[in-house]
Design a protein around this motif. Structure first.
Motif, PDB file in Angstrom:
ATOM      1  N   PRO A  39      -0.662  -3.440  -7.682  1.00  0.00           N
ATOM      2  CA  PRO A  39      -1.839  -2.596  -7.953  1.00  0.00           C
ATOM      3  C   PRO A  39      -2.220  -2.639  -9.427  1.00  0.00           C
ATOM      4  O   PRO A  39      -1.373  -2.861 -10.302  1.00  0.00           O
ATOM      5  CB  PRO A  39      -1.365  -1.204  -7.540  1.00  0.00           C
ATOM      6  CG  PRO A  39       0.115  -1.231  -7.763  1.00  0.00           C
ATOM      7  CD  PRO A  39       0.543  -2.625  -7.394  1.00  0.00           C
ATOM      8  N   ILE A  40      -3.496  -2.429  -9.681  1.00  0.00           N
ATOM      9  CA  ILE A  40      -3.983  -2.335 -11.060  1.00  0.00           C
ATOM     10  C   ILE A  40      -3.996  -0.877 -11.486  1.00  0.00           C
ATOM     11  O   ILE A  40      -3.823   0.031 -10.668  1.00  0.00           O
ATOM     12  CB  ILE A  40      -5.398  -2.927 -11.190  1.00  0.00           C
ATOM     13  CG1 ILE A  40      -6.390  -2.122 -10.318  1.00  0.00           C
ATOM     14  CG2 ILE A  40      -5.408  -4.398 -10.811  1.00  0.00           C
ATOM     15  CD1 ILE A  40      -7.844  -2.501 -10.532  1.00  0.00           C
ATOM     16  N   ALA A 169      -8.987  -6.915  -3.241  1.00  0.00           N
ATOM     17  CA  ALA A 169      -8.532  -6.736  -4.625  1.00  0.00           C
ATOM     18  C   ALA A 169      -9.716  -6.654  -5.571  1.00  0.00           C
ATOM     19  O   ALA A 169      -9.731  -5.847  -6.507  1.00  0.00           O
ATOM     20  CB  ALA A 169      -7.609  -7.892  -5.015  1.00  0.00           C
ATOM     21  N   SER A 170     -10.728  -7.475  -5.329  1.00  0.00           N
ATOM     22  CA  SER A 170     -11.912  -7.466  -6.178  1.00  0.00           C
ATOM     23  C   SER A 170     -12.656  -6.135  -6.084  1.00  0.00           C
ATOM     24  O   SER A 170     -13.126  -5.585  -7.086  1.00  0.00           O
ATOM     25  CB  SER A 170     -12.833  -8.623  -5.771  1.00  0.00           C
ATOM     26  OG  SER A 170     -13.942  -8.723  -6.628  1.00  0.00           O
ATOM     27  N   ARG A 171     -12.731  -5.574  -4.862  1.00  0.00           N
ATOM     28  CA  ARG A 171     -13.434  -4.301  -4.674  1.00  0.00           C
ATOM     29  C   ARG A 171     -12.671  -3.135  -5.304  1.00  0.00           C
ATOM     30  O   ARG A 171     -13.271  -2.130  -5.682  1.00  0.00           O
ATOM     31  CB  ARG A 171     -13.627  -4.026  -3.183  1.00  0.00           C
ATOM     32  CG  ARG A 171     -14.529  -5.013  -2.473  1.00  0.00           C
ATOM     33  CD  ARG A 171     -14.736  -4.591  -1.032  1.00  0.00           C
ATOM     34  NE  ARG A 171     -15.405  -5.635  -0.260  1.00  0.00           N
ATOM     35  CZ  ARG A 171     -15.846  -5.468   0.970  1.00  0.00           C
ATOM     36  NH1 ARG A 171     -15.700  -4.299   1.575  1.00  0.00           N
ATOM     37  NH2 ARG A 171     -16.437  -6.464   1.618  1.00  0.00           N
ATOM     38  N   GLY A 210      -5.303  -0.869  -3.791  1.00  0.00           N
ATOM     39  CA  GLY A 210      -5.420  -1.877  -4.839  1.00  0.00           C
ATOM     40  C   GLY A 210      -5.255  -1.318  -6.227  1.00  0.00           C
ATOM     41  O   GLY A 210      -4.964  -2.064  -7.172  1.00  0.00           O
ATOM     42  N   PHE A 211      -5.438   0.000  -6.392  1.00  0.00           N
ATOM     43  CA  PHE A 211      -5.165   0.629  -7.691  1.00  0.00           C
ATOM     44  C   PHE A 211      -4.145   1.759  -7.535  1.00  0.00           C
ATOM     45  O   PHE A 211      -4.106   2.705  -8.328  1.00  0.00           O
ATOM     46  CB  PHE A 211      -6.454   1.111  -8.376  1.00  0.00           C
ATOM     47  CG  PHE A 211      -7.359   1.963  -7.523  1.00  0.00           C
ATOM     48  CD1 PHE A 211      -7.231   3.339  -7.487  1.00  0.00           C
ATOM     49  CD2 PHE A 211      -8.364   1.382  -6.771  1.00  0.00           C
ATOM     50  CE1 PHE A 211      -8.066   4.120  -6.716  1.00  0.00           C
ATOM     51  CE2 PHE A 211      -9.221   2.155  -5.993  1.00  0.00           C
ATOM     52  CZ  PHE A 211      -9.074   3.525  -5.969  1.00  0.00           C
ATOM     53  N   GLY A 212      -3.307   1.630  -6.509  1.00  0.00           N
ATOM     54  CA  GLY A 212      -2.169   2.538  -6.350  1.00  0.00           C
ATOM     55  C   GLY A 212      -2.503   3.933  -5.904  1.00  0.00           C
ATOM     56  O   GLY A 212      -1.671   4.843  -6.030  1.00  0.00           O
ATOM     57  N   VAL A 247       5.523   0.340   3.215  1.00  0.00           N
ATOM     58  CA  VAL A 247       6.653  -0.446   2.723  1.00  0.00           C
ATOM     59  C   VAL A 247       6.361  -1.075   1.368  1.00  0.00           C
ATOM     60  O   VAL A 247       7.200  -1.056   0.456  1.00  0.00           O
ATOM     61  CB  VAL A 247       7.031  -1.539   3.740  1.00  0.00           C
ATOM     62  CG1 VAL A 247       8.127  -2.457   3.173  1.00  0.00           C
ATOM     63  CG2 VAL A 247       7.501  -0.909   5.045  1.00  0.00           C
ATOM     64  N   PHE A 248       5.162  -1.617   1.197  1.00  0.00           N
ATOM     65  CA  PHE A 248       4.846  -2.370  -0.012  1.00  0.00           C
ATOM     66  C   PHE A 248       3.835  -1.684  -0.929  1.00  0.00           C
ATOM     67  O   PHE A 248       3.691  -2.068  -2.093  1.00  0.00           O
ATOM     68  CB  PHE A 248       4.300  -3.753   0.362  1.00  0.00           C
ATOM     69  CG  PHE A 248       5.221  -4.545   1.231  1.00  0.00           C
ATOM     70  CD1 PHE A 248       6.408  -5.049   0.730  1.00  0.00           C
ATOM     71  CD2 PHE A 248       4.915  -4.777   2.574  1.00  0.00           C
ATOM     72  CE1 PHE A 248       7.263  -5.783   1.538  1.00  0.00           C
ATOM     73  CE2 PHE A 248       5.757  -5.507   3.385  1.00  0.00           C
ATOM     74  CZ  PHE A 248       6.940  -6.015   2.871  1.00  0.00           C
ATOM     75  N   GLY A 249       3.103  -0.686  -0.406  1.00  0.00           N
ATOM     76  CA  GLY A 249       2.047  -0.059  -1.188  1.00  0.00           C
ATOM     77  C   GLY A 249       2.347   1.375  -1.561  1.00  0.00           C
ATOM     78  O   GLY A 249       3.510   1.806  -1.553  1.00  0.00           O
TER      79      GLY A 249
END
Length: 543
Positions: A39-40, A169-171, A210-212, A247-249
Motif C-alpha cells: 500500500p501507498i 493501484a492507479s486509482r 491500495g492505500f491501507g 491475509v495480505f491487506g
C-alpha cells in the motif's frame, strides 16, 4: 469465432463459472497479493499526482501514439485521417494551445465518439468516412491479470468489463488524496454496495486497500442472477477477495446481506460507533444515502458527524436536504466504469462542486451541441493513464455539465487540479407515439415538487419507459406505496404540465401522449439497480 474470443480473453481471470483459465486465475491471485502487500501512504500519493501533472502532455502523446498512430487498425486512426491530422500536427497543437484546447480542436474536426458510436450501436459517419466502432479495440493489454465486473446498468442492460489489478493501484492514488482532503482517515468506515459481479463493493474495498485504508463493515446486496452456478461463483469470488484482503491487506469485512429498504443494521452500526465517540464514513450511492438519512430522521436517530461519499447518480438539492436533516453531510464523486473522474471539493462553491482528476483524465465540452437539444454540449472524456482498462479519446459518456476553472485552496487545487465541474446530468431521451422527448432535468419535479405536493421524499417517484409485448412504449410514473393515499388524477395533471414546459414541441408531444393515454401510474417500489440507485428515468423492456 470461438477461437478468436478465447484468444481475446487470454490472460484474464474470467469471473464466471463457464470458463476457468487456471493459469490466468493464478496470475490474478499473485498480482492481487502483490498489490495488497504494497500500500501507498499520503506522501506517496502526493508525489505520484505531482509526477502525473508534470508529465501530463507527454503522457497524452504517449498514450495516443501507442493506441492510435502505431495502430492503423484503430478506429481513432480513421477519425484522425479523416480530419487530416497526423501525430506531428497533434504534437504541435498540444505545445501551442495546451491539452484541452487541442482536444476541442480535433473534436471540432470530427475526432470524437457519441455513446451509441462507442458501443457499436450506430455507424460512425464523418464526411465520406463511415464505419462501425469495435468496442473491444478500446481495451488495453488483454494479458494483464484482471478481474471481471459488470456496470451498474444505469442505462439499460449491465455490461461486463475487466479491471486490471494494476488499474486498481492507479486509482488508489487519487482516492487517497480525496480522503486526506476531507480528513476522513480517522473515521470508522463502511461500504454499502453489492457483491460481485457488481462493480461497487469489491472494487471500493480494493481501491481503498491500495492505500491501507480499512473498512469496518460491508452492508451488501446480492446481484440478481437467473443462474444458480453464476450466483454461487460471484459469491465465491467475493469471499476470495475478502480472504486475501484479510491475509495480505488491511483487513476486509465480510459482506452482510441486507435488503435495500432495510437500513436498520446501518443505523445500529452508526449508533454503536457514536457511543465509542467515533464518527462514521459511509460509501454508497446518493439514493442509499438519502434512504439511510430519511430513516434515521424518522426514527429520531442523529447522524451528526457522519459523512457519506455519494456517487452513481446526480447529487441533488432534495437529497442534500434529506441528508442534512439527519445531521449528516454528503460528499459527491463522479465516475464511470473506468474510474472516478471528479472528486468533491473540500471548499465547494456549488452543491455538487467537484475537482476533475486532470492527472488521469482530460474533460471538455464538445463544440457541437446535441442534435436533439441545441443548448447542451456533451462532455467528452480522454484517458491519460496507460494502466486504464480502456482507452478513451474524446468519448461522450452520456453526460453534460458546467466546467469551470477556480482556485479554492483545498488539497486538490494545491496539487494542480483547478478544473471544477458541477450540475452533472445525463442527456437521455425517451420515445413514445413516434416522437422523441429530451428528458432534460426532471429531478426537481420528481424529488422535490411531487413529494412536497403529494407526500413522500426523494426516491419515491420514478418515471419509467416501458415497452410492452406489442411494441408500444408507455411512460409509467412509479410511486412508492409508503406515500399513502394519492390523488392520481392530480398527479398525472402535474406531470403532464411539467413535461409540456420548455418548448412548443414539448407541449405538442405531451398533448399527444395525454390523448393516447401514454402516461400511467403504478404503486410499487421504485426500480433500483444492483447498487441501489433509484434513477428518476429508467428504461425497461417487457417481453
Amino acid at each position: 469465432m470461438r477461437a478468436r474470443q478465447r484468444t481475446a480473453d487470454e490472460g484474464h481471470f474470467n469471473a464466471s463459472f463457464e470458463r476457468i483459465d487456471l493459469k490466468a486465475f493464478a496470475s490474478f491471485v499473485i498480482a492481487l497479493r502483490k498489490f495488497l502487500r504494497r500500500p501507498i501512504n499520503v506522501a506517496d500519493a502526493r508525489k505520484e499526482v505531482e509526477r502525473r501533472m508534470a508529465l501530463r502532455d507527454e503522457r497524452f502523446l504517449n498514450v495516443v501514439e501507442n493506441n492510435v498512430f502505431r495502430c492503423p487498425e484503430s478506429p481513432y486512426w480513421k477519425l484522425f485521417k479523416n480530419a487530416g491530422c497526423d501525430y506531428g500536427d497533434l504534437a504541435a497543437n498540444l505545445e501551442r494551445y495546451g491539452l484541452e484546447k487541442t482536444l476541442e480542436q480535433i473534436a471540432g474536426e470530427g475526432v470524437y465518439l457519441t455513446p451509441e458510436e462507442f458501443k457499436g450501436k450506430r455507424e460512425i459517419s464523418r464526411g465520406s468516412t463511415k464505419f462501425y466502432f469495435d468496442s473491444q479495440s478500446s481495451e488495453r493489454d488483454r494479458t494483464s491479470p484482471s478481474i471481471r465486473m459488470q456496470s451498474s446498468g444505469t442505462s439499460n442492460v449491465p455490461q461486463s468489463y475487466f479491471i486490471p489489478v494494476r488499474a486498481l493501484a492507479s486509482r488508489s492514488v487519487s482516492m487517497c488524496i480525496f480522503l486526506e482532503a476531507h480528513k476522513l482517515f480517522a473515521y470508522s468506515s463502511a461500504v454499502q454496495d453489492a457483491i460481485l459481479p457488481s462493480n461497487g463493493g469489491a472494487r471500493d474495498l480494493l481501491v481503498s486497500a491500495g492505500f491501507g485504508h480499512r473498512s469496518e463493515r460491508w452492508f451488501a446486496g446480492a446481484v440478481p442472477s437467473h443462474r444458480w452456478l453464476s450466483r454461487r461463483w460471484s459469491e465465491a469470488m467475493t469471499h476470495l477477495i475478502v480472504f486475501m484482503g484479510n491475509v495480505f491487506g488491511p483487513g476486509f469485512p465480510r459482506p452482510e446481506f441486507v435488503e435495500a429498504e432495510n437500513v436498520q443494521p446501518i443505523l445500529d452500526w452508526v449508533s454503536q460507533e457514536r457511543r465509542r465517540e467515533k464518527m462514521c464514513f459511509i460509501r454508497c450511492t446518493a439514493s442509499n444515502a438519502a434512504r439511510i438519512a430519511r430513516a434515521a430522521y424518522d426514527k429520531g436517530i442523529s447522524l451528526e458527524g457522519t459523512k457519506f461519499r455519494v456517487g452513481g447518480e446526480p447529487f441533488t438539492e432534495a437529497k442534500r436536504e434529506v441528508i442534512a436533516r439527519s445531521g449528516a453531510v454528503a460528499i459527491p464523486v463522479y465516475g464511470f466504469e473506468g474510474g472516478v473522474i471528479g472528486f468533491g471539493c473540500a471548499n465547494p462553491a456549488f452543491l455538487d462542486d467537484l475537482h476533475v482528476d486532470v492527472s488521469q483524465f482530460a474533460l471538455i465540452a464538445r463544440p457541437q451541441p446535441l442534435d436533439y437539444a441545441a443548448e447542451l454540449h456533451p462532455l467528452l472524456l480522454t484517458t491519460l493513464d496507460e494502466d486504464a482498462q480502456r482507452f478513451y479519446l474524446n468519448v461522450d459518456i452520456g453526460d453534460h455539465a458546467i466546467l469551470t476553472q477556480r482556485r479554492c485552496g483545498c488539497l486538490f487545487e494545491r496539487l494542480g487540479m483547478a478544473q471544477h465541474i458541477h450540475q452533472i446530468r445525463s442527456h437521455e431521451k425517451f420515445t413514445s407515439e413516434g416522437m422523441n422527448y429530451f428528458y432534460g432535468d426532471l429531478f426537481e419535479l420528481l424529488e422535490n415538487s411531487l413529494p412536497s405536493e403529494f407526500g413522500g421524499g426523494p426516491g419515491d417517484y420514478q418515471l419509467v419507459e416501458e415497452e410492452d409485448a406489442g411494441g408500444q412504449t408507455r411512460l409509467v410514473l412509479i410511486v412508492h406505496p409508503q406515500v399513502g393515499f394519492l390523488r392520481e388524477e392530480a398527479v398525472l395533471t402535474r406531470l403532464h404540465d411539467a413535461l409540456a414546459r420548455g418548448s412548443r414541441a414539448n407541449d405538442f408531444q405531451t398533448s399527444v401522449w395525454k390523448d393516447a393515454g401514454t402516461v400511467k401510474i403504478k404503486r410499487q417500489l421504485p426500480l433500483a439497480t444492483a447498487r441501489g440507485k433509484i434513477l428518476p428515468l429508467r428504461v425497461s423492456r417487457v417481453s
